[in-house]
Design a protein around this motif. Structure first.
Motif, PDB file in Angstrom:
ATOM      1  N   ILE A  19       0.861  -1.184   0.000  1.00  0.00           N
ATOM      2  CA  ILE A  19       0.000   0.000   0.000  1.00  0.00           C
ATOM      3  C   ILE A  19       0.899   1.237   0.000  1.00  0.00           C
ATOM      4  N   PRO A  20       0.755   2.125  -0.992  1.00  0.00           N
ATOM      5  CA  PRO A  20       1.584   3.340  -1.008  1.00  0.00           C
ATOM      6  C   PRO A  20       1.422   4.135   0.287  1.00  0.00           C
ATOM      7  N   HIS A  21       2.540   4.591   0.840  1.00  0.00           N
ATOM      8  CA  HIS A  21       2.491   5.323   2.107  1.00  0.00           C
ATOM      9  C   HIS A  21       3.747   6.169   2.260  1.00  0.00           C
ATOM     10  N   LEU A  22       3.687   7.115   3.163  1.00  0.00           N
ATOM     11  CA  LEU A  22       4.848   7.927   3.535  1.00  0.00           C
ATOM     12  C   LEU A  22       5.023   7.865   5.045  1.00  0.00           C
ATOM     13  N   VAL A  23       6.289   7.873   5.485  1.00  0.00           N
ATOM     14  CA  VAL A  23       6.613   7.924   6.908  1.00  0.00           C
ATOM     15  C   VAL A  23       7.357   9.240   7.157  1.00  0.00           C
ATOM     16  N   LEU A  24       6.778  10.107   7.978  1.00  0.00           N
ATOM     17  CA  LEU A  24       7.358  11.423   8.236  1.00  0.00           C
ATOM     18  C   LEU A  24       8.021  11.430   9.612  1.00  0.00           C
ATOM     19  N   GLY A  25       9.269  11.904   9.687  1.00  0.00           N
ATOM     20  CA  GLY A  25       9.962  11.943  10.972  1.00  0.00           C
ATOM     21  C   GLY A  25      10.937  13.096  11.055  1.00  0.00           C
ATOM     22  N   ARG A  26      11.157  13.571  12.276  1.00  0.00           N
ATOM     23  CA  ARG A  26      12.082  14.689  12.486  1.00  0.00           C
ATOM     24  C   ARG A  26      13.535  14.258  12.291  1.00  0.00           C
ATOM     25  N   ASN A  27      13.861  13.042  12.791  1.00  0.00           N
ATOM     26  CA  ASN A  27      15.243  12.555  12.766  1.00  0.00           C
ATOM     27  C   ASN A  27      15.400  11.469  11.714  1.00  0.00           C
ATOM     28  N   ALA A  28      16.569  10.833  11.743  1.00  0.00           N
ATOM     29  CA  ALA A  28      16.792   9.645  10.919  1.00  0.00           C
ATOM     30  C   ALA A  28      15.874   8.529  11.414  1.00  0.00           C
ATOM     31  N   PRO A  29      15.610   7.492  10.601  1.00  0.00           N
ATOM     32  CA  PRO A  29      14.764   6.390  11.064  1.00  0.00           C
ATOM     33  C   PRO A  29      15.264   5.839  12.405  1.00  0.00           C
ATOM     34  N   GLY A  30      14.329   5.668  13.329  1.00  0.00           N
ATOM     35  CA  GLY A  30      14.683   5.285  14.701  1.00  0.00           C
ATOM     36  C   GLY A  30      14.109   6.254  15.704  1.00  0.00           C
ATOM     37  N   GLY A  31      13.647   7.409  15.213  1.00  0.00           N
ATOM     38  CA  GLY A  31      12.953   8.368  16.080  1.00  0.00           C
ATOM     39  C   GLY A  31      13.774   8.819  17.268  1.00  0.00           C
ATOM     40  N   ALA A  32      13.174   8.746  18.459  1.00  0.00           N
ATOM     41  CA  ALA A  32      13.791   9.303  19.670  1.00  0.00           C
ATOM     42  C   ALA A  32      15.070   8.578  20.076  1.00  0.00           C
ATOM     43  N   TRP A  33      15.314   7.385  19.520  1.00  0.00           N
ATOM     44  CA  TRP A  33      16.547   6.673  19.873  1.00  0.00           C
ATOM     45  C   TRP A  33      17.783   7.464  19.475  1.00  0.00           C
ATOM     46  N   HIS A  34      17.640   8.388  18.520  1.00  0.00           N
ATOM     47  CA  HIS A  34      18.777   9.226  18.120  1.00  0.00           C
ATOM     48  C   HIS A  34      19.001  10.380  19.095  1.00  0.00           C
ATOM     49  N   SER A  35      18.033  10.622  19.997  1.00  0.00           N
ATOM     50  CA  SER A  35      18.153  11.727  20.957  1.00  0.00           C
ATOM     51  C   SER A  35      18.658  11.252  22.312  1.00  0.00           C
ATOM     52  N   ILE A  36      18.798   9.934  22.492  1.00  0.00           N
ATOM     53  CA  ILE A  36      19.222   9.383  23.773  1.00  0.00           C
ATOM     54  C   ILE A  36      20.735   9.221  23.769  1.00  0.00           C
ATOM     55  N   GLU A  37      21.383   9.563  24.871  1.00  0.00           N
ATOM     56  CA  GLU A  37      22.844   9.451  24.966  1.00  0.00           C
ATOM     57  C   GLU A  37      23.272   8.041  24.577  1.00  0.00           C
ATOM     58  N   GLY A  38      24.220   7.948  23.636  1.00  0.00           N
ATOM     59  CA  GLY A  38      24.523   6.686  22.961  1.00  0.00           C
ATOM     60  C   GLY A  38      24.991   5.552  23.844  1.00  0.00           C
ATOM     61  N   SER A  39      25.647   5.868  24.979  1.00  0.00           N
ATOM     62  CA  SER A  39      26.188   4.792  25.817  1.00  0.00           C
ATOM     63  C   SER A  39      25.165   4.238  26.802  1.00  0.00           C
ATOM     64  N   MET A  40      23.983   4.858  26.878  1.00  0.00           N
ATOM     65  CA  MET A  40      22.956   4.383  27.804  1.00  0.00           C
ATOM     66  C   MET A  40      22.555   2.950  27.457  1.00  0.00           C
ATOM     67  N   ILE A  41      22.400   2.130  28.485  1.00  0.00           N
ATOM     68  CA  ILE A  41      22.004   0.732  28.295  1.00  0.00           C
ATOM     69  C   ILE A  41      20.477   0.647  28.322  1.00  0.00           C
ATOM     70  N   THR A  42      19.902  -0.138  27.422  1.00  0.00           N
ATOM     71  CA  THR A  42      18.442  -0.253  27.356  1.00  0.00           C
ATOM     72  C   THR A  42      17.900  -1.022  28.554  1.00  0.00           C
ATOM     73  N   LEU A  43      16.692  -0.671  28.953  1.00  0.00           N
ATOM     74  CA  LEU A  43      16.003  -1.416  30.010  1.00  0.00           C
ATOM     75  C   LEU A  43      15.654  -2.819  29.513  1.00  0.00           C
ATOM     76  N   SER A  44      15.137  -2.893  28.301  1.00  0.00           N
ATOM     77  CA  SER A  44      14.723  -4.186  27.746  1.00  0.00           C
ATOM     78  C   SER A  44      15.927  -4.998  27.287  1.00  0.00           C
ATOM     79  N   ARG A  45      15.761  -6.307  27.259  1.00  0.00           N
ATOM     80  CA  ARG A  45      16.803  -7.169  26.724  1.00  0.00           C
ATOM     81  C   ARG A  45      17.020  -6.850  25.242  1.00  0.00           C
TER      82      ARG A  45
END
Length: 499
Positions: free
Chosen positions: A123-149
């Motif tokens: 189905i034709p569609h567009l995905v609009l985002g402020r950052n690169a694909p990954g959204g808010a993950w690009h705004s989090i300090e890179g060395s932070m360890i995720t809560l989830s496995r």
């Protein structure tokens, strides 16, 4: 125009004559929810893998009833009935258990799904985002360890662990860094060939329903006469969504755009609007609402071991991350939070100690090093059952305990880390009318958008969908079920399901 804007150029103004195409789907937000939905709308179709065995016997029996029918085309309510787990949304549990059958019990059973690419179902569609694909993950300090496995952060048909192995890296304590996750999501979009649907650097300012006739005299005729629209003619609406906003050009300028869509999917997450305390002086320059402010202050040497303490407000994981960061840099900390340390609602009381040793350490500090009781930890004091009354221009903050007793402390900076709320300012009335309680703002934990649990379509606005935290799914492993439900619904509308 964006460099990748070849397939569906962003319309900047309606044409004078007919011919304005309306896209079937526009997705706002390019984090995990938006990426997963784009994958499913691009013709990637999940089937039950023959001869595979799911540990849930009733689900296994249901899956064996029609293995030749894609999961997208089956009755999701029937398949998810009776499933239990860490989400309240049934399709979230279903898709999670199909991909990771016994993960909650520490098992490593393979997915019972096999994926086929069926381009004619796209189905034709567009995905609009402020950052690169990954959204808010690009705004989090890179060395932070995720809560989830780490394996719970993966998207369909590309296990995160496999991607990490290609980088010759392993998971630390089964968990990953934010930088790894952000890179994985970008890689996923490229690897699966989804980039033609993504428009990064876009900011949406308005979404509203408009009459198709008002766009152009010929638009409605175009919609009904097969000018790229995929809906059944008997389900035609005379209204479409107008999505307005602007995008940032390579030169740094901004250009406005308008897109017309038959369906809009909200997948913006909740990282945009940090929660404020609402106290006097909170707008002073030394009071911040994001962890990145502390990282910046350390880089600039504006705080250090000889500074006045940093005040950290909050008892969630972001506050804990700030405490760990400050502790690592030998920066003195005053930690203020409203709950009792033993409150069962406190996140630290819900995390296994073996899997989250660093958060267990913060919890120990909170218990053992209070203002009333000195403990073994240097440069840290906790104030349970306290709240901030005010911040002064002289960098003095006043704290108050549960009995009304007040104390003043001189600090170098303050970090208010008490959660965040979605920014839905682009919707009429900030999206409040869409919430479960339409008298209160949308909140991912207390007041999500009210959606049909098997389609994720908003109950108050047909054609509008909500995924991820906006619909109450706060973990990456569970947001994908919302994408499955929405894709199934959109395929039915587009008559793209096989008979």
């Amino acid at each position: 125009m964006l460099p990748d804007g070849k397939m569906y150029p962003l319309v900047t103004r309606p044409p004078n004559k007919g011919g304005l195409k309306t896209l079937p789907v526009v997705i706002i937000g390019n984090g995990p929810s938006g990426i997963c939905l784009s994958y499913l709308l691009s013709g990637y179709t999940p089937y039950f893998k023959r001869h595979s065995l799911h540990p849930h016997p009733i689900l296994q029996r249901k899956l064996e009833e029609a293995p030749e029918v894609s999961v997208l085309d089956q009755d999701l309510e029937y398949l998810s009935e009776g499933l239990e787990g860490r989400s309240h949304n049934p399709v979230a549990l279903l898709f999670d258990t199909l991909q990771r059958p016994d993960t909650d019990f520490g098992g490593t059973a393979e997915s019972v799904l096999t994926w086929w690419h069926e381009p004619d179902r796209a189905i034709p569609h567009l995905v609009l985002g402020r950052n690169a694909p990954g959204g808010a993950w690009h705004s989090i300090e890179g060395s932070m360890i995720t809560l989830s496995r780490g394996e719970w952060m993966g998207l369909p048909d590309l296990p995160f662990k496999e991607w990490l192995k290609q980088k010759r890296r392993g998971l630390r304590n089964n968990r990953a860094t934010a930088e790894d996750i952000a890179q994985y999501y970008q890689h996923y979009v490229m690897k699966k060939g989804l980039q033609k649907n993504f428009r990064c650097g876009t900011v949406v300012t308005s979404v509203r329903k408009v009459s198709a006739e008002s766009i152009s005299n010929h638009t409605q005729k175009d919609l009904q006469e097969g000018s790229g629209s995929l809906w059944n003619s008997n389900e035609k609406s005379t209204e479409v969504f107008q999505v307005d906003g602007f995008f940032k050009t390579v030169e740094g300028d901004t250009e406005p755009f308008s897109i017309y869509a038959e369906n809009v999917v909200l997948a913006t997450g909740t990282y945009d609007n940090p929660t404020w305390l609402g106290v006097k002086g909170e707008n002073l320059s030394y009071v911040h609402h994001q962890l990145s402010a502390l990282e910046e202050a350390v880089k600039n040497n504006s705080v250090g071991i000889m500074s006045d303490p940093v005040l950290i407000v909050g008892a969630g994981l972001t506050a804990a991350d700030a405490i760990l960061f400050a502790h690592h840099c030998n920066i003195p900390v005053i930690h203020v939070f409203r709950r009792r340390v033993t409150d069962p609602g406190l996140i630290f009381n819900q995390l296994p100690k073996m899997m989250y040793p660093e958060y267990h350490k913060v919890h120990q500090m909170m218990k053992e090093q209070t203002a009333a009781c000195a403990g073994p930890y240097e440069h840290y004091i906790s104030f349970p059952e306290h709240h901030v009354l005010s911040f002064g221009k002289d960098k003095k903050c006043i704290l108050q305990d549960k009995n009304g007793c007040q104390k003043a402390y001189k600090i170098s900076m303050a970090l208010v880390l008490t959660g965040s709320n979605p920014n839905l300012s682009f919707l009429p009335n900030d999206g409040i009318d869409l919430a479960v309680d339409s008298d209160q703002p949308v909140n991912p934990k207390r007041n999500p958008i009210d959606v049909d649990p098997f389609t994720y379509e908003c109950t108050q606005e047909k054609g509008l969908y909500a995924l991820g935290p906006l619909a109450g799914d706060n973990f990456v492993r569970f947001v994908q079920g919302g994408a499955l439900a929405a894709a199934s619904s959109l395929l039915k509308k587009a008559n793209k399901n096989p008979p």
